[in-house]
Enzyme design. Structure first.
Site, PDB file in Angstrom:
ATOM      1  N   TYR A 144      58.709  54.721  50.444  1.00 58.15           N
ATOM      2  CA  TYR A 144      58.614  53.335  50.930  1.00 58.15           C
ATOM      3  C   TYR A 144      59.912  52.602  50.603  1.00 58.15           C
ATOM      4  O   TYR A 144      60.305  52.502  49.437  1.00 58.15           O
ATOM      5  CB  TYR A 144      57.417  52.695  50.233  1.00 58.15           C
ATOM      6  CG  TYR A 144      57.263  51.205  50.317  1.00 58.15           C
ATOM      7  CD1 TYR A 144      57.081  50.465  49.146  1.00 58.15           C
ATOM      8  CD2 TYR A 144      57.226  50.531  51.533  1.00 58.15           C
ATOM      9  CE1 TYR A 144      56.889  49.095  49.185  1.00 58.15           C
ATOM     10  CE2 TYR A 144      57.037  49.153  51.577  1.00 58.15           C
ATOM     11  CZ  TYR A 144      56.873  48.443  50.400  1.00 58.15           C
ATOM     12  OH  TYR A 144      56.676  47.087  50.435  1.00 58.15           O
ATOM     13  N   ASP A 229      50.816  55.318  43.025  1.00 62.08           N
ATOM     14  CA  ASP A 229      50.576  54.179  43.906  1.00 62.08           C
ATOM     15  C   ASP A 229      49.559  54.647  44.946  1.00 62.08           C
ATOM     16  O   ASP A 229      49.894  55.413  45.849  1.00 62.08           O
ATOM     17  CB  ASP A 229      51.906  53.757  44.552  1.00 62.08           C
ATOM     18  CG  ASP A 229      51.765  52.502  45.385  1.00 62.08           C
ATOM     19  OD1 ASP A 229      50.644  52.184  45.835  1.00 62.08           O
ATOM     20  OD2 ASP A 229      52.781  51.829  45.611  1.00 62.08           O
ATOM     21  N   ILE A 231      47.673  52.856  47.117  1.00 57.25           N
ATOM     22  CA  ILE A 231      47.242  51.733  47.946  1.00 57.25           C
ATOM     23  C   ILE A 231      46.685  52.114  49.310  1.00 57.25           C
ATOM     24  O   ILE A 231      46.123  51.276  49.989  1.00 57.25           O
ATOM     25  CB  ILE A 231      48.320  50.641  48.095  1.00 57.25           C
ATOM     26  CG1 ILE A 231      49.434  51.065  49.039  1.00 57.25           C
ATOM     27  CG2 ILE A 231      48.902  50.237  46.775  1.00 57.25           C
ATOM     28  CD1 ILE A 231      50.312  49.873  49.405  1.00 57.25           C
ATOM     29  N   LYS A 267      46.156  47.296  52.317  1.00 55.60           N
ATOM     30  CA  LYS A 267      46.098  48.341  53.340  1.00 55.60           C
ATOM     31  C   LYS A 267      44.657  48.746  53.628  1.00 55.60           C
ATOM     32  O   LYS A 267      44.246  48.838  54.779  1.00 55.60           O
ATOM     33  CB  LYS A 267      46.895  49.568  52.909  1.00 55.60           C
ATOM     34  CG  LYS A 267      48.282  49.248  52.415  1.00 55.60           C
ATOM     35  CD  LYS A 267      49.165  48.648  53.503  1.00 55.60           C
ATOM     36  CE  LYS A 267      50.535  48.317  52.941  1.00 55.60           C
ATOM     37  NZ  LYS A 267      51.408  47.688  53.943  1.00 55.60           N
TER      38      LYS A 267
END
Lengths: 479, 467
Positions: A144, A229, A231, A267
């Site tokens: 990302y 992470d 998410i 998300k």
């Protein structure tokens, strides 16, 4: 100089030429009726498929709002609540939701839940807790883009990429990890941990149990932290099922003080505007420190209250998770099948709000320049704002991340149609190489040190490109 | 294994300011469930005017239901994460800020950066202006949370500008210069001065001369001024509030270098009493600061749901004008109550015209003119009188014996009760003193001894508090 170095350096990443894509969209945003030839936004990983479920719930549950007649009796207590522990019912609801998003295979302790200003705030905060300026975290690439800002900008922590390639479908190998670790050692840089995004952005894949186990063994051996992470946990829409780091902790020898999860509702629920970030740590000191740091980015109590109510509704949550997953699967299928029909393949994926598209065969040359040239054509001629792999630090040119969950079905069709047309034209032009030269004369230059394209858009304009209706009166400033 | 920031206690939460909170949490007062519990007087909250907000909501259901002209805005809000903020909200905020300043100053929404609370705004300004190891000067006494907000993750140092009761704790030219020299001695590079105006914990506003001295100082040293004006809407008495912007404009300094080194921090936590909503902001004339701070706000944006609700409330000008007026009136009444009650208990306060608290003079109740004695008194007040108040030392006051007591976060009845308790304690302490003096008389030893012992027993803070 009157200001700080942080305020005046480039580490926020926004001077990257990749914002041309955003600019093109801003100047000419697609609208089905008002601007059908505009640029379609496919660079924004938003989940817009399941809003109606939440809207219906909110209409049926006016008590969840502190402003309605049914909920106003709570207004005062909620409005004054600034305790950084967060509303108890909020933490309980989030813990339960996180468990459900992992199929009920793990139970989360509400007392380990720490709030933050979105996952953006959570990622920065966990770095502040775990690493000192100059120390490093390993990050598998492609990753990302905004990690470059979130993990490094104000924390001064370094990022060392762990290269993953298409030779094995971009999986993270032990060798790659060791190589990255060694390289840091040689440069006299102390590695404090590894940060993974699972499910992956931009790949849309989940880590296999074996890989995850191998990662946990690696960090345990080196006595460094693992930040997972997660998410995109509830965006998994097909097998293999999601395996969270929390699930395998008991199966692998590991020091729980090294394991931390970053989460968000941006998300899975599609609520990026509500800024709900979570740090979940198995390390008591990190929970304690993180909690104090959360003062810098607490979740609005009004929002905590609403979500506590929504996420405590088991029937709603169970149905939402199932339905959202189903809609994502359907959208993914429509899109990938449309691409296959024009010989465009994507990395096989089972999660996320995007596909990792393989356009290597359309490159004029298998280089970064080739990728950028193709990208400019896609923006200017095909009029799709997609994200080139180089913005994710991908080491192989020709891969693009294309988002599919931030638009309606008709727009997906338009996008596919444009791609079909382009590929068709491209085949003609491959036979006429002289015509192809026009896009090589781009005047914009690349800066290798700041190749970033951020999710949360930064445009010079006041308008929010996040609005599905870019000229909506909600975001148009009053004059 | 963790970072230095995580291992050390630079978050400041081991200070007495926070210890009192912890005691309170264990034994919180409730008029019905726990009438002998600890009354929270250490929390600068404004709870006096919620009824006004609630009645507005009851009459404005459109805003409440996340609809605009009957259409749901839920989806758009849910997706809205633009760090420039909701334009309507910023437009309303600058008008609200102007209204608070009697429209003597106008603000440009393009210079406003939204963040999750003044806590985040203050830290962000440090990141934008100072390097780790640089210093900011702060007049003492100051808000204890600054030690965390300004220093912890930024590495910035704070150097106190000592203010004393000899002149009502005003900032003097001399004190500014001394602080600057002190920083120099410590080899610290001073980047600016941060003032809180109206002051926390003093509850006073800065006068024109004071502001001018500060401006002259900042011009001479070429440093920044950050004016934390989060209590600007709580000014309930004269003298009227003079914002730093007004002071600069009155001296026609708009085209000078200093203009781009002045920044205001604001929030809706105190004026509107909405700390839970995390609405903070930075207002700066400096484009680079606005630009950098806007990007940094990604780490703590305001929930779009909250931005929307507040933009609706603030757009009702009739409401905001009335709210500000009524709120000030209520605060003034409260302040008068507490000042009178304290006077009745033989306790004085600094004369104040703003804020949600009084700066109370209890020097006469100290056993000695030391901070140890202040801590001893603070503990007595906590454990015997059952009141959590903030000792001056936690605010870095250079003179022992001053305490901050909040008055706007409770009902009138609770305030009255707290005043009774403090009066009883003050009397006990005074009696105790007289008792000790009596004890030294050699005649009627046994009778006197037993009397003294009885009085001393009354003073021991191990005994069950008499409330």
């Amino acid at each position: 100089m009157s200001l700080s170095e942080i305020a005046t350096n480039d580490m926020h990443g926004e001077n990257s030429p990749y914002f041309d894509g955003w600019k093109a969209y801003d100047e000419n945003p697609f609208h089905p009726t008002k601007n059908p030839n505009g640029v379609i936004q496919m660079g924004l990983a938003e989940n817009q498929l399941s809003f109606n479920l939440m809207e219906e719930w909110i209409l049926k549950n006016p008590k969840a709002s502190i402003c309605t007649p049914e909920g106003i009796s709570q207004f005062k207590d909620v409005a004054i609540f600034q305790d950084y522990h967060g509303l108890t019912q909020f933490r309980n609801a989030v813990a339960k939701f996180m468990g459900k998003a992992r199929g009920g295979r793990v139970k989360f302790d509400p007392d380990r839940i720490v709030m933050s200003g979105g996952a953006t705030g959570a990622n920065e905060m966990i770095m502040f807790c775990l690493a000192d300026p100059g120390e490093a975290f390993l990050v598998p690439s492609p990753y990302y883009p905004a990690f470059d800002r979130d993990l490094r900008w104000r924390t001064r922590v370094k990022i060392h990429p762990v290269e993953c390639t298409s030779t094995n479908n971009f999986q993270i190998t032990r060798e790659a990890l060791e190589a990255a670790y060694q390289k840091a050692q040689e440069e006299n840089i102390k590695v404090k941990g590894l940060i993974i995004t699972n499910p992956s952005n931009p790949l849309g894949t989940t880590l296999s149990r074996e890989t995850l186990t191998s990662l946990v063994s690696f960090i345990n051996e080196k006595n460094i932290h693992l930040v997972a992470d997660e998410i995109y946990a509830a965006t998994v829409f097909s097998s293999p099922r999601f395996v969270s780091v929390s699930e395998i902790m008991d199966e692998v020898e590991c020091n729980p003080n090294l394991i931390h999860i970053v989460y968000s509702l941006s998300k899975d629920l599609g609520l990026p505007g509500f800024r709900v970030g979570i740090v979940y740590s198995y390390n008591d000191d990190v929970v304690s420190c993180g909690r104090k740091m959360s003062s810098f980015g607490l979740v609005s109590s009004q929002t905590q209250h609403l979500l506590a109510s929504m996420l405590s509704d088991d029937e709603f949550v169970d149905n939402f998770l199932m339905e959202s997953s189903r809609r994502l699967a359907k959208r993914h299928k429509t899109f990938t099948e449309g691409l296959v029909n024009v010989n465009i393949n994507c990395l096989k994926s089972n999660a996320g709000l995007f596909v990792w598209m393989d356009l290597r065969h359309l490159l004029k040359e298998p280089t970064l320049e080739g990728e950028i040239a193709l990208w400019r054509v896609i923006i200017k001629d095909v009029k799709l704002n997609v994200s080139p792999g180089s913005s994710f630090q991908c080491s192989e040119p020709g891969w693009f991340r294309v988002c599919f969950a931030n638009m309606d079905e008709d727009t997906v069709e338009v996008a596919l149609k444009r791609i079909r047309t382009f590929v068709g034209k491209g085949q003609e032009e491959a036979e006429a190489p002289t015509k192809a030269k026009r896009w090589k004369n781009s005047t914009l230059r690349l800066s290798f040190s700041s190749r970033i394209c951020d999710e949360a858009v930064m445009t010079p304009l006041m308008m929010s490109p996040h609005s599905p209706m870019p000229h909506s009166p909600l975001v148009r400033a009053r004059t | 294994m963790l970072s230095r920031k995580a291992r050390l206690d630079a978050h400041g939460e081991d200070s007495s300011y926070f210890l009192g909170w912890k005691e309170y949490e264990k034994n919180a007062y409730d008029d019905v469930q726990n009438p002998t519990g600890i009354i929270q007087m250490g929390l600068a909250e404004n709870q006096l005017s919620f009824d006004l907000l609630e009645s507005w909501l009851a009459s404005n259901q459109d805003a409440a239901r996340l609809t605009k002209n009957g259409e749901s805005v839920f989806r758009e809000l849910a997706l809205f994460q633009d760090y420039h903020g909701l334009p309507d909200f910023k437009n309303e905020l600058v008008e609200f800020m102007a209204e608070i300043r009697g429209n003597k100053v106008n603000f440009d929404p393009r210079k406003l950066v939204l963040m999750a609370g003044a806590t985040s705004a203050n830290e962000t300004l440090m990141f934008c202006i100072a390097e780790s190891g640089d210093a900011f000067l702060l007049p003492t006494p100051y808000y204890p949370g600054f030690d965390r907000d300004l220093k912890w993750r930024t590495g910035v140092e704070l150097v106190p500008i000592h203010c004393s009761s000899s002149n009502g704790f005003k900032v003097t030219k001399c004190a500014l210069e001394e602080a600057y020299q002190q920083a120099h001695k410590l080899s610290l590079n001073v980047k600016g001065v941060l003032i809180t105006n109206p002051s926390n914990p003093l509850g006073t506003t800065m006068g024109r001369d004071e502001l001018n001295d500060l401006i002259d100082f900042a011009v001479a040293k070429k440093i920044h001024i950050i004016s934390d004006e989060i209590y600007s809407g709580t000014v309930f008495d004269h003298p009227s509030f003079i914002s730093i912007m007004e002071a600069l404009m009155d001296r026609k300094l708009q085209d000078t270098d200093l203009w781009s080194r002045v920044h205001i921090v604001y929030s809706l936590s105190k004026d509107l009493g909405l700390p839970g909503f995390r609405v903070g902001m930075i207002y700066s004339n400096n484009e680079t600061v606005v630009s950098a701070a806007t990007k940094m706000s990604s780490f703590g944006l305001i929930s779009s749901q909250t931005q929307y609700l507040l933009s609706k409330i603030l757009s009702d000008k009739k409401f905001t004008r009335n709210y500000l007026k009524e709120n000030r009136k209520r605060l003034k009444t409260r302040r008068e109550m507490i000042v009178a009650a304290l006077r009745n208990a033989g306790i004085g306060c600094l004369k104040s015209n703003a804020g949600l608290f009084c700066w109370v003079d209890m020097r006469h109740l100290l056993s000695s003119n030391t901070f140890d004695a202040e801590m001893e008194l603070w503990k007595k007040i906590l454990r015997e009188a059952g009141l959590n108040i903030s000792p001056g030392a936690s605010c870095h006051c250079s003179e022992p014996g001053w305490f901050r007591i909040c008055f706007a976060n409770m009902s009138e009845d609770t305030l009255n009760l707290s005043m009774q308790r403090i009066k009883a304690l003050a009397e006990r302490i005074q009696q105790c003193r007289r008792g000790r003096v009596t004890h030294q008389d050699s005649g009627c030893n046994s009778r006197r001894r037993s009397f003294s012992k009885w009085v001393l027993n009354l003073c021991s803070y191990d005994r069950e508090p008499d409330r």
